[in-house]
Design a protein around this motif. Structure first.
Motif, PDB file in Angstrom:
ATOM      1  N   ARG A   1       0.828  -1.202   0.000  1.00  0.00           N
ATOM      2  CA  ARG A   1       0.000   0.000   0.000  1.00  0.00           C
ATOM      3  C   ARG A   1       0.863   1.253   0.000  1.00  0.00           C
ATOM      4  O   ARG A   1       0.517   2.258  -0.629  1.00  0.00           O
ATOM      5  CB  ARG A   1      -0.941   0.019   1.220  1.00  0.00           C
ATOM      6  CG  ARG A   1      -1.844  -1.180   1.363  1.00  0.00           C
ATOM      7  CD  ARG A   1      -2.611  -1.518   0.100  1.00  0.00           C
ATOM      8  NE  ARG A   1      -3.151  -0.352  -0.572  1.00  0.00           N
ATOM      9  CZ  ARG A   1      -3.173  -0.207  -1.890  1.00  0.00           C
ATOM     10  NH1 ARG A   1      -2.673  -1.143  -2.687  1.00  0.00           N
ATOM     11  NH2 ARG A   1      -3.679   0.872  -2.430  1.00  0.00           N
ATOM     12  N   LEU A   2       1.995   1.222   0.694  1.00  0.00           N
ATOM     13  CA  LEU A   2       2.901   2.366   0.700  1.00  0.00           C
ATOM     14  C   LEU A   2       3.492   2.577  -0.686  1.00  0.00           C
ATOM     15  O   LEU A   2       3.531   3.700  -1.203  1.00  0.00           O
ATOM     16  CB  LEU A   2       4.005   2.135   1.737  1.00  0.00           C
ATOM     17  CG  LEU A   2       4.956   3.296   2.010  1.00  0.00           C
ATOM     18  CD1 LEU A   2       4.200   4.493   2.569  1.00  0.00           C
ATOM     19  CD2 LEU A   2       6.050   2.861   2.983  1.00  0.00           C
ATOM     20  N   LEU A   3       3.930   1.502  -1.315  1.00  0.00           N
ATOM     21  CA  LEU A   3       4.533   1.613  -2.641  1.00  0.00           C
ATOM     22  C   LEU A   3       3.507   2.024  -3.696  1.00  0.00           C
ATOM     23  O   LEU A   3       3.869   2.636  -4.712  1.00  0.00           O
ATOM     24  CB  LEU A   3       5.200   0.295  -3.032  1.00  0.00           C
ATOM     25  CG  LEU A   3       6.398  -0.132  -2.171  1.00  0.00           C
ATOM     26  CD1 LEU A   3       6.976  -1.444  -2.682  1.00  0.00           C
ATOM     27  CD2 LEU A   3       7.469   0.949  -2.132  1.00  0.00           C
ATOM     28  N   ALA A   4       2.229   1.693  -3.460  1.00  0.00           N
ATOM     29  CA  ALA A   4       1.200   2.085  -4.427  1.00  0.00           C
ATOM     30  C   ALA A   4       1.087   3.598  -4.558  1.00  0.00           C
ATOM     31  O   ALA A   4       0.675   4.110  -5.607  1.00  0.00           O
ATOM     32  CB  ALA A   4      -0.151   1.499  -4.003  1.00  0.00           C
ATOM     33  N   GLU A   5       1.490   4.332  -3.520  1.00  0.00           N
ATOM     34  CA  GLU A   5       1.443   5.795  -3.588  1.00  0.00           C
ATOM     35  C   GLU A   5       2.342   6.341  -4.696  1.00  0.00           C
ATOM     36  O   GLU A   5       2.104   7.423  -5.223  1.00  0.00           O
ATOM     37  CB  GLU A   5       1.860   6.394  -2.248  1.00  0.00           C
ATOM     38  CG  GLU A   5       0.923   6.095  -1.095  1.00  0.00           C
ATOM     39  CD  GLU A   5       1.372   6.754   0.190  1.00  0.00           C
ATOM     40  OE1 GLU A   5       2.126   7.751   0.124  1.00  0.00           O
ATOM     41  OE2 GLU A   5       0.986   6.282   1.273  1.00  0.00           O
ATOM     42  N   VAL A   6       3.387   5.578  -5.044  1.00  0.00           N
ATOM     43  CA  VAL A   6       4.348   6.035  -6.051  1.00  0.00           C
ATOM     44  C   VAL A   6       3.685   6.168  -7.423  1.00  0.00           C
ATOM     45  O   VAL A   6       4.078   7.021  -8.231  1.00  0.00           O
ATOM     46  CB  VAL A   6       5.554   5.074  -6.113  1.00  0.00           C
ATOM     47  CG1 VAL A   6       6.497   5.426  -7.247  1.00  0.00           C
ATOM     48  CG2 VAL A   6       6.301   5.087  -4.783  1.00  0.00           C
ATOM     49  N   THR A   7       2.686   5.350  -7.713  1.00  0.00           N
ATOM     50  CA  THR A   7       1.971   5.461  -8.987  1.00  0.00           C
ATOM     51  C   THR A   7       0.658   6.214  -8.852  1.00  0.00           C
ATOM     52  O   THR A   7       0.263   6.967  -9.747  1.00  0.00           O
ATOM     53  CB  THR A   7       1.695   4.066  -9.578  1.00  0.00           C
ATOM     54  OG1 THR A   7       1.058   3.242  -8.582  1.00  0.00           O
ATOM     55  CG2 THR A   7       3.005   3.407 -10.009  1.00  0.00           C
ATOM     56  N   LEU A   8      -0.032   6.040  -7.716  1.00  0.00           N
ATOM     57  CA  LEU A   8      -1.348   6.652  -7.563  1.00  0.00           C
ATOM     58  C   LEU A   8      -1.276   8.169  -7.445  1.00  0.00           C
ATOM     59  O   LEU A   8      -2.007   8.897  -8.127  1.00  0.00           O
ATOM     60  CB  LEU A   8      -2.044   6.071  -6.325  1.00  0.00           C
ATOM     61  CG  LEU A   8      -3.416   6.665  -6.001  1.00  0.00           C
ATOM     62  CD1 LEU A   8      -4.415   6.366  -7.104  1.00  0.00           C
ATOM     63  CD2 LEU A   8      -3.929   6.141  -4.652  1.00  0.00           C
ATOM     64  N   LEU A   9      -0.404   8.675  -6.586  1.00  0.00           N
ATOM     65  CA  LEU A   9      -0.434  10.106  -6.291  1.00  0.00           C
ATOM     66  C   LEU A   9       0.053  10.982  -7.446  1.00  0.00           C
ATOM     67  O   LEU A   9      -0.530  12.057  -7.684  1.00  0.00           O
ATOM     68  CB  LEU A   9       0.337  10.395  -5.005  1.00  0.00           C
ATOM     69  CG  LEU A   9      -0.386   9.874  -3.747  1.00  0.00           C
ATOM     70  CD1 LEU A   9       0.475  10.073  -2.504  1.00  0.00           C
ATOM     71  CD2 LEU A   9      -1.735  10.545  -3.567  1.00  0.00           C
ATOM     72  N   PRO A  10       1.090  10.601  -8.209  1.00  0.00           N
ATOM     73  CA  PRO A  10       1.424  11.425  -9.371  1.00  0.00           C
ATOM     74  C   PRO A  10       0.289  11.512 -10.390  1.00  0.00           C
ATOM     75  O   PRO A  10       0.121  12.546 -11.050  1.00  0.00           O
ATOM     76  CB  PRO A  10       2.648  10.713  -9.956  1.00  0.00           C
ATOM     77  CG  PRO A  10       3.264  10.014  -8.792  1.00  0.00           C
ATOM     78  CD  PRO A  10       2.098   9.562  -7.963  1.00  0.00           C
ATOM     79  N   TRP A  11      -0.483  10.433 -10.512  1.00  0.00           N
ATOM     80  CA  TRP A  11      -1.650  10.462 -11.416  1.00  0.00           C
ATOM     81  C   TRP A  11      -2.762  11.325 -10.840  1.00  0.00           C
ATOM     82  O   TRP A  11      -3.434  12.079 -11.549  1.00  0.00           O
ATOM     83  CB  TRP A  11      -2.151   9.028 -11.635  1.00  0.00           C
ATOM     84  CG  TRP A  11      -3.500   8.944 -12.272  1.00  0.00           C
ATOM     85  CD1 TRP A  11      -3.796   9.106 -13.597  1.00  0.00           C
ATOM     86  CD2 TRP A  11      -4.761   8.702 -11.613  1.00  0.00           C
ATOM     87  NE1 TRP A  11      -5.152   8.973 -13.802  1.00  0.00           N
ATOM     88  CE2 TRP A  11      -5.759   8.718 -12.612  1.00  0.00           C
ATOM     89  CE3 TRP A  11      -5.126   8.458 -10.287  1.00  0.00           C
ATOM     90  CZ2 TRP A  11      -7.112   8.508 -12.314  1.00  0.00           C
ATOM     91  CZ3 TRP A  11      -6.463   8.247  -9.997  1.00  0.00           C
ATOM     92  CH2 TRP A  11      -7.443   8.274 -10.998  1.00  0.00           C
TER      93      TRP A  11
END
Length: 246
Positions: free
Chosen positions: A30-40
């Protein structure tokens, strides 16, 4: 270097960067998912959010200015209402493609928690309160239709000079019930903030009532924690809170 600790992550500040690493294995994806989710997500929102990048032990992002919210006026509430309205309008299928937890997985995770509430907490309530307790648990499990922050409260809303300068901590972002994000805004925030948010977001009666349901659920987490950690005072106080809100 400044050390910060959270429930899900170890965190520390190094120069202009805040670093976060998972405290438990299940937090890591879930922490690593922020790397793709938040820039989008960031260009679609009217307020700043972190834009993290991956590191050897987790993620890092540039520090956002501000301190956690402690008050506010109607103008600040309108900022929050505009933010949540934009967040809840993004395409949920795209959000999942970019890393948000999908509705099916989120529902399964929530089902485990609600089952523990039913089996461990409801039997501790007065007999006359149990039917209403089961109905509440049924209602909060029923809706999952848009991207939500899932932990939208004052600790994660950064303020500078009375204006919002960042919304942080996106580890729990899922396809879920928008009423959960409105829970604190409509029921726990200062009245002026709540009024401003409602003016912009314009939640319908059903959404307002579900936000109240999420507020009613709040003391359940204290009881659940008290049972797990053998904290009897937390259990007793939490049970009183549950009954008072049913």
């Amino acid at each position: 270097m400044t050390i910060l600790e959270g429930w899900d992550s170890h965190a520390w500040i190094d120069g202009p960067w805040i670093h976060r690493s998972p405290r438990r294995p299940e937090v890591r994806p879930r922490l690593l998912a922020e790397v793709t989710l938040l820039p989008w997500l960031a260009p679609q929102l009217p307020l700043p959010v972190p834009v993290p990048e991956r590191t050897a032990d987790g993620v890092r992002h540039l520090l956002l200015p501000g301190s956690p919210l402690t008050g506010g006026d109607e103008a600040l509430g309108r900022e929050l209402g505009s933010f949540l309205k934009a967040l809840h309008a993004v395409d949920p299928a795209e959000a999942v493609a970019y890393g948000a937890l999908d509705a099916e997985t989120a529902s399964a995770t929530k089902a485990v928690e609600l089952h523990e509430f039913r089996t461990q907490i409801v039997p501790l309530l007065p007999t006359e309160a149990r039917a209403a307790a089961h109905e509440l648990l049924d209602r909060v499990a029923a809706v999952r239709n848009c991207l939500i922050h899932s932990d939208f409260g004052p600790d994660h809303i950064l303020i500078t000079d009375g204006r919002v300068t960042g919304i942080i901590d996106w580890t729990d972002a899922v396809i879920g019930d928008p009423a959960l994000d409105l829970c604190w805004v409509l029921n726990g925030a200062p009245k002026a903030v709540a009024a401003g948010a409602a003016e912009v977001y314009q939640p319908g009666p059903e959404l307002v009532e579900r936000a109240k349901d999420w507020a009613r659920l709040s003391p359940w987490y204290g009881v659940h924690r008290g049972l797990r950690l053998n904290l009897p005072d937390d259990v007793v106080n939490g049970l009183r809170g549950i009954v008072s809100l049913l």
